[in-house]
Write a protein that holds these residues in place. Structure first.
Motif, PDB file in Angstrom:
ATOM      1  N   TYR A  42      19.187  96.212  52.760  1.00 18.47           N
ATOM      2  CA  TYR A  42      20.614  96.507  52.558  1.00 18.47           C
ATOM      3  C   TYR A  42      21.393  95.237  52.193  1.00 18.47           C
ATOM      4  O   TYR A  42      22.323  95.277  51.389  1.00 18.47           O
ATOM      5  CB  TYR A  42      21.228  97.111  53.827  1.00 18.47           C
ATOM      6  CG  TYR A  42      21.183  98.610  53.923  1.00 18.47           C
ATOM      7  CD1 TYR A  42      21.790  99.419  52.962  1.00 18.47           C
ATOM      8  CD2 TYR A  42      20.573  99.233  55.003  1.00 18.47           C
ATOM      9  CE1 TYR A  42      21.777 100.797  53.066  1.00 18.47           C
ATOM     10  CE2 TYR A  42      20.551 100.613  55.120  1.00 18.47           C
ATOM     11  CZ  TYR A  42      21.152 101.397  54.146  1.00 18.47           C
ATOM     12  OH  TYR A  42      21.145 102.760  54.255  1.00 18.47           O
ATOM     13  N   THR A  43      21.035  94.108  52.797  1.00 18.63           N
ATOM     14  CA  THR A  43      21.742  92.857  52.514  1.00 18.63           C
ATOM     15  C   THR A  43      21.642  92.499  51.035  1.00 18.63           C
ATOM     16  O   THR A  43      22.649  92.196  50.385  1.00 18.63           O
ATOM     17  CB  THR A  43      21.183  91.715  53.394  1.00 18.63           C
ATOM     18  OG1 THR A  43      21.363  92.062  54.764  1.00 18.63           O
ATOM     19  CG2 THR A  43      21.876  90.399  53.097  1.00 18.63           C
ATOM     20  N   ALA A  44      20.440  92.535  50.489  1.00 22.14           N
ATOM     21  CA  ALA A  44      20.240  92.204  49.072  1.00 22.14           C
ATOM     22  C   ALA A  44      20.815  93.283  48.161  1.00 22.14           C
ATOM     23  O   ALA A  44      21.295  92.975  47.062  1.00 22.14           O
ATOM     24  CB  ALA A  44      18.757  91.985  48.783  1.00 22.14           C
ATOM     25  N   LEU A  45      20.785  94.541  48.593  1.00 20.94           N
ATOM     26  CA  LEU A  45      21.403  95.607  47.798  1.00 20.94           C
ATOM     27  C   LEU A  45      22.909  95.377  47.680  1.00 20.94           C
ATOM     28  O   LEU A  45      23.486  95.509  46.592  1.00 20.94           O
ATOM     29  CB  LEU A  45      21.124  96.980  48.414  1.00 20.94           C
ATOM     30  CG  LEU A  45      19.706  97.512  48.283  1.00 20.94           C
ATOM     31  CD1 LEU A  45      19.518  98.753  49.150  1.00 20.94           C
ATOM     32  CD2 LEU A  45      19.363  97.816  46.831  1.00 20.94           C
ATOM     33  N   GLU A  46      23.545  95.037  48.799  1.00 21.95           N
ATOM     34  CA  GLU A  46      24.984  94.778  48.770  1.00 21.95           C
ATOM     35  C   GLU A  46      25.288  93.565  47.898  1.00 21.95           C
ATOM     36  O   GLU A  46      26.250  93.575  47.120  1.00 21.95           O
ATOM     37  CB  GLU A  46      25.533  94.581  50.184  1.00 21.95           C
ATOM     38  CG  GLU A  46      27.013  94.292  50.238  1.00 21.95           C
ATOM     39  CD  GLU A  46      27.913  95.382  49.670  1.00 21.95           C
ATOM     40  OE1 GLU A  46      29.041  95.048  49.239  1.00 21.95           O
ATOM     41  OE2 GLU A  46      27.510  96.568  49.632  1.00 21.95           O
ATOM     42  N   GLN A  47      24.469  92.527  47.985  1.00 24.21           N
ATOM     43  CA  GLN A  47      24.677  91.340  47.154  1.00 24.21           C
ATOM     44  C   GLN A  47      24.538  91.679  45.670  1.00 24.21           C
ATOM     45  O   GLN A  47      25.344  91.237  44.846  1.00 24.21           O
ATOM     46  CB  GLN A  47      23.691  90.232  47.535  1.00 24.21           C
ATOM     47  CG  GLN A  47      23.912  88.941  46.771  1.00 24.21           C
ATOM     48  CD  GLN A  47      25.285  88.345  47.012  1.00 24.21           C
ATOM     49  OE1 GLN A  47      25.719  88.208  48.149  1.00 24.21           O
ATOM     50  NE2 GLN A  47      25.983  87.990  45.951  1.00 24.21           N
ATOM     51  N   CYS A  82      25.760 101.299  58.249  1.00 21.11           N
ATOM     52  CA  CYS A  82      25.671 100.515  57.008  1.00 21.11           C
ATOM     53  C   CYS A  82      26.846  99.568  56.852  1.00 21.11           C
ATOM     54  O   CYS A  82      26.682  98.417  56.445  1.00 21.11           O
ATOM     55  CB  CYS A  82      25.573 101.445  55.804  1.00 21.11           C
ATOM     56  SG  CYS A  82      24.007 102.340  55.757  1.00 21.11           S
ATOM     57  N   SER A  83      28.018 100.045  57.182  1.00 16.81           N
ATOM     58  CA  SER A  83      29.216  99.225  57.044  1.00 16.81           C
ATOM     59  C   SER A  83      29.250  98.104  58.076  1.00 16.81           C
ATOM     60  O   SER A  83      29.482  96.938  57.740  1.00 16.81           O
ATOM     61  CB  SER A  83      30.456 100.106  57.189  1.00 16.81           C
ATOM     62  OG  SER A  83      31.616  99.330  57.184  1.00 16.81           O
ATOM     63  N   LEU A  84      29.013  98.450  59.326  1.00 19.08           N
ATOM     64  CA  LEU A  84      29.133  97.469  60.406  1.00 19.08           C
ATOM     65  C   LEU A  84      27.970  96.480  60.463  1.00 19.08           C
ATOM     66  O   LEU A  84      28.163  95.304  60.771  1.00 19.08           O
ATOM     67  CB  LEU A  84      29.276  98.175  61.751  1.00 19.08           C
ATOM     68  CG  LEU A  84      30.524  99.048  61.907  1.00 19.08           C
ATOM     69  CD1 LEU A  84      30.465  99.837  63.212  1.00 19.08           C
ATOM     70  CD2 LEU A  84      31.787  98.204  61.823  1.00 19.08           C
ATOM     71  N   THR A  85      26.764  96.947  60.157  1.00 25.58           N
ATOM     72  CA  THR A  85      25.588  96.100  60.274  1.00 25.58           C
ATOM     73  C   THR A  85      25.332  95.274  59.021  1.00 25.58           C
ATOM     74  O   THR A  85      24.934  94.112  59.106  1.00 25.58           O
ATOM     75  CB  THR A  85      24.334  96.950  60.593  1.00 25.58           C
ATOM     76  OG1 THR A  85      24.616  97.763  61.733  1.00 25.58           O
ATOM     77  CG2 THR A  85      23.128  96.067  60.898  1.00 25.58           C
ATOM     78  N   TYR A  86      25.570  95.885  57.841  1.00 26.64           N
ATOM     79  CA  TYR A  86      25.212  95.207  56.595  1.00 26.64           C
ATOM     80  C   TYR A  86      26.390  95.026  55.637  1.00 26.64           C
ATOM     81  O   TYR A  86      26.208  94.510  54.543  1.00 26.64           O
ATOM     82  CB  TYR A  86      24.077  95.960  55.887  1.00 26.64           C
ATOM     83  CG  TYR A  86      22.778  95.837  56.647  1.00 26.64           C
ATOM     84  CD1 TYR A  86      22.017  94.670  56.573  1.00 26.64           C
ATOM     85  CD2 TYR A  86      22.324  96.861  57.470  1.00 26.64           C
ATOM     86  CE1 TYR A  86      20.841  94.534  57.281  1.00 26.64           C
ATOM     87  CE2 TYR A  86      21.139  96.733  58.181  1.00 26.64           C
ATOM     88  CZ  TYR A  86      20.406  95.571  58.082  1.00 26.64           C
ATOM     89  OH  TYR A  86      19.231  95.429  58.785  1.00 26.64           O
ATOM     90  N   GLY A  87      27.579  95.463  56.015  1.00 25.85           N
ATOM     91  CA  GLY A  87      28.741  95.294  55.158  1.00 25.85           C
ATOM     92  C   GLY A  87      28.665  96.077  53.862  1.00 25.85           C
ATOM     93  O   GLY A  87      29.237  95.680  52.847  1.00 25.85           O
ATOM     94  N   VAL A  88      27.959  97.197  53.878  1.00 28.42           N
ATOM     95  CA  VAL A  88      27.750  97.999  52.668  1.00 28.42           C
ATOM     96  C   VAL A  88      29.077  98.549  52.148  1.00 28.42           C
ATOM     97  O   VAL A  88      29.842  99.164  52.896  1.00 28.42           O
ATOM     98  CB  VAL A  88      26.754  99.154  52.936  1.00 28.42           C
ATOM     99  CG1 VAL A  88      26.731 100.154  51.806  1.00 28.42           C
ATOM    100  CG2 VAL A  88      25.360  98.583  53.180  1.00 28.42           C
ATOM    101  N   THR A  89      29.328  98.316  50.873  1.00 30.66           N
ATOM    102  CA  THR A  89      30.518  98.862  50.209  1.00 30.66           C
ATOM    103  C   THR A  89      30.152  99.796  49.063  1.00 30.66           C
ATOM    104  O   THR A  89      31.023 100.461  48.518  1.00 30.66           O
ATOM    105  CB  THR A  89      31.407  97.733  49.651  1.00 30.66           C
ATOM    106  OG1 THR A  89      30.675  96.996  48.656  1.00 30.66           O
ATOM    107  CG2 THR A  89      31.877  96.799  50.756  1.00 30.66           C
TER     108      THR A  89
END
Length: 164
Positions: A42-47, A82-89
């Motif tokens: 998720y981190t790399a997906l968000e990036q 997703c929002s709280l753990t990985y900052g997914v937008t």
């Protein structure tokens, strides 16, 4: 029907189509799960989403509970995690099946696309990635072990967004 015409429901309950979400832009479609060993992707997906959003690109997460029961939550729990753990937008849909008799129409259109080893067919596990062009054509397919920040994924996204 193309992949863009497939009806889909977002985590907030909004009913839409993949075409309405992408609005003619390229996208990376990923079947995700919150309790998988690959969940840190998720981190790399968000990036990736943040880096290329200015070029009209988006990541779309499609939660799936078909692999080891690793997406157990409700839509609200998935959104919060997703929002709280990985900052997914990036946009996220309700849970879908990617394989089997109840396969979602989005995946019916995607699984015929071959990966880099020229193999098509069922999704192998969580975090399998399909890069689509703005017209819904599958450009690339990356198996779960290929991370979103892998140079092959980045190069494919660069190529599909270079004219944007």
């Amino acid at each position: 029907m193309t992949v863009l015409d497939a009806p889909i429901t977002l985590l907030d309950g909004t009913q839409t189509t993949l075409g309405a979400i992408t609005a003619g832009r390229p996208a990376l479609l990923v079947n995700v799960a919150s309790q998988c060993g690959l969940t840190p992707q998720y981190t790399a997906l968000e990036q990736l989403h943040e880096t290329y959003a200015g070029r009209g690109f988006t990541v779309i997460g499609l939660p799936c509970n078909q692999f080891g029961g690793q997406e157990l939550g409700t839509s609200g729990e998935i959104a919060d995690f997703c929002s709280l753990t990985y900052g997914v937008t990036f946009p996220m849909t309700e849970k879908v099946d990617v394989n089997g008799d109840e396969r979602h129409p989005v995946y019916t259109a995607l699984v015929d696309a071959p990966d880099e080893d020229c193999e098509s067919g069922d999704v192998q596990w969580n975090f399998e990635k399909f890069l689509i062009a703005g017209d819904g054509t599958v450009v690339s397919r990356f198996r779960p072990a290929v991370t979103p920040d892998d140079e092959r994924v980045v190069a494919a996204v660069e190529a599909v967004t270079s004219g944007s």
